[in-house]
Design a protein around this motif. Structure first.
Motif, PDB file in Angstrom:
ATOM      1  N   SER A  45       0.950  -1.269  -0.018  1.00  0.00           N
ATOM      2  CA  SER A  45      -0.087   0.050  -0.123  1.00  0.00           C
ATOM      3  C   SER A  45       0.887   1.301  -0.095  1.00  0.00           C
ATOM      4  N   THR A  46       2.094   1.029  -0.550  1.00  0.00           N
ATOM      5  CA  THR A  46       3.109   2.300  -0.647  1.00  0.00           C
ATOM      6  C   THR A  46       2.388   3.142  -1.726  1.00  0.00           C
ATOM      7  N   ILE A  47       2.496   4.725  -1.419  1.00  0.00           N
ATOM      8  CA  ILE A  47       1.986   5.514  -2.468  1.00  0.00           C
ATOM      9  C   ILE A  47       3.025   6.401  -2.842  1.00  0.00           C
ATOM     10  N   GLU A  48       2.812   7.227  -3.746  1.00  0.00           N
ATOM     11  CA  GLU A  48       4.102   8.175  -4.171  1.00  0.00           C
ATOM     12  C   GLU A  48       4.603   9.117  -3.019  1.00  0.00           C
ATOM     13  N   PHE A  49       6.004   9.074  -2.839  1.00  0.00           N
ATOM     14  CA  PHE A  49       6.516   9.693  -1.869  1.00  0.00           C
ATOM     15  C   PHE A  49       6.672  11.006  -2.109  1.00  0.00           C
ATOM     16  N   THR A  50       5.644  11.991  -1.311  1.00  0.00           N
ATOM     17  CA  THR A  50       6.020  13.440  -1.491  1.00  0.00           C
ATOM     18  C   THR A  50       6.081  13.954   0.054  1.00  0.00           C
ATOM     19  N   GLU A  51       6.250  15.240   0.174  1.00  0.00           N
ATOM     20  CA  GLU A  51       5.942  16.090   1.491  1.00  0.00           C
ATOM     21  C   GLU A  51       4.874  15.463   2.190  1.00  0.00           C
ATOM     22  N   GLU A  52       3.740  15.885   1.359  1.00  0.00           N
ATOM     23  CA  GLU A  52       2.230  15.888   1.860  1.00  0.00           C
ATOM     24  C   GLU A  52       2.012  14.531   2.259  1.00  0.00           C
ATOM     25  N   SER A  53       2.485  13.509   1.356  1.00  0.00           N
ATOM     26  CA  SER A  53       2.187  11.965   1.616  1.00  0.00           C
ATOM     27  C   SER A  53       2.956  11.460   2.892  1.00  0.00           C
ATOM     28  N   GLN A 195      11.986   3.632  -2.670  1.00  0.00           N
ATOM     29  CA  GLN A 195      11.146   3.025  -1.966  1.00  0.00           C
ATOM     30  C   GLN A 195      10.402   1.581  -2.959  1.00  0.00           C
ATOM     31  N   HIS A 196      10.557   1.941  -4.271  1.00  0.00           N
ATOM     32  CA  HIS A 196      10.192   0.948  -5.136  1.00  0.00           C
ATOM     33  C   HIS A 196      11.234  -0.193  -5.020  1.00  0.00           C
ATOM     34  N   ILE A 197      12.481  -0.031  -4.907  1.00  0.00           N
ATOM     35  CA  ILE A 197      13.440  -1.108  -4.783  1.00  0.00           C
ATOM     36  C   ILE A 197      13.438  -1.778  -3.412  1.00  0.00           C
ATOM     37  N   ILE A 198      13.111  -1.114  -2.410  1.00  0.00           N
ATOM     38  CA  ILE A 198      12.777  -2.014  -1.004  1.00  0.00           C
ATOM     39  C   ILE A 198      11.656  -2.686  -1.376  1.00  0.00           C
ATOM     40  N   ALA A 199      10.484  -2.371  -1.998  1.00  0.00           N
ATOM     41  CA  ALA A 199       9.457  -3.040  -1.892  1.00  0.00           C
ATOM     42  C   ALA A 199       9.654  -4.363  -3.024  1.00  0.00           C
ATOM     43  N   SER A 200      10.421  -4.226  -3.833  1.00  0.00           N
ATOM     44  CA  SER A 200      10.372  -5.267  -4.908  1.00  0.00           C
ATOM     45  C   SER A 200      11.703  -6.118  -5.297  1.00  0.00           C
TER      46      SER A 200
END
Length: 258
Positions: A45-53, A195-200
């Motif tokens: 359930s990771t989402i795009e990494f931004t300051e707001e998220s 984040q993508h590398i860690i997840a996959s």
């Protein structure tokens, strides 16, 4: 708002000025309040990494995160409080296999400059965190968590290496990670790749089982797979648990609802 919400999350007085002199108090409170955990990675359930998220995840929803979450939110908080900081990338040394991680430069940490000197700040390396700024001079820094140092050490992965020797646990120094002091993260969107590398990635240690850990006032607590490990005043207890107890401990000890 960021400043106020972060202080509330870690229990630091809103009216108290934060300086280099009391930064160790901020790091201590951050370590106690923000768990190191991979729930979103495991839930896919990771989402795009931004300051707001990032703010929503940690300050609104009261979750924890991995190195890139925890050190990025601390970095933003320190920036807002007038510190000269930047995010840098590191390659973790795999203690089990005694080699550098195949995931590459996926560890995110903070470099802080104060009075012309540079320091490593890290609240996202599991429980192997120094709780104090560590100078890039090879000098050993001690805290209730152990001893820590950063040595200038050229390698294929950077120009410095972070070492640790945890209290009650390590008799010898352990290599934590190498980092490049000039390989900066220029904008938070760059962390999406990490984040993508860690997840996959097959070599990632965070996409195979649920892990959550944090320091406590008297030691630490770790949930990993089907076990719970607690350290209290230098004594370790490890128990096998089922998923029902795992969920209860996740809620009671980490504030996380699975």
């Amino acid at each position: 708002m960021m400043n106020e919400l972060f202080r509330k999350r870690i229990g630091f007085p809103l009216e108290e000025e934060i300086s280099f002199a009391n930064l160790d108090q901020v790091l201590e409170r951050t370590a106690l309040a923000l768990p190191f955990e991979n729930v979103r990675v495991m839930n896919r359930s990771t989402i795009e990494f931004t300051e707001e998220s990032l703010k929503e995840k940690i300050l609104d929803r009261n979750e924890g995160g991995l190195c890139y979450d925890l050190n990025s939110i601390l970095y933003l908080f320190l920036l807002e409080n007038g510190f000269e900081t930047r995010l840098i990338r590191g390659v973790v040394f795999n203690q089990t296999h005694q080699k550098w991680s195949e995931t590459g430069k996926t560890h995110i940490a903070i470099l802080l400059r104060n009075k012309g000197r540079q320091y490593l700040v890290d609240t996202g390396f599991g429980i192997n965190i120094p709780l104090k700024p560590v100078p890039l001079t090879g000098v050993t820094v001690s805290s209730r968590n152990g001893e820590f140092r950063v040595q200038k050490e050229a390698s294929d992965h950077g120009d410095y290496c972070f070492y640790f020797k945890l209290k009650h646990k390590d008799k010898e120094w352990k290599k934590g990670y190498a980092f490049d002091s000039i390989d900066m993260v220029h904008k938070l969107s760059e962390i999406n790749e990490i984040q993508h590398i860690i997840a996959s990635h097959p070599a990632s240690g965070f996409n195979k089982r649920l892990i959550m850990t944090r320091l406590t006032e008297r030691g630490s607590i770790t949930l990993a797979g089907n076990s719970v490990t607690t350290w209290t005043d230098g004594r370790m207890e490890k128990d096998e648990i089922d998923y029902t107890r795992f969920r209860k401990l996740a809620r009671d000890a980490f504030g996380l609802n699975l």
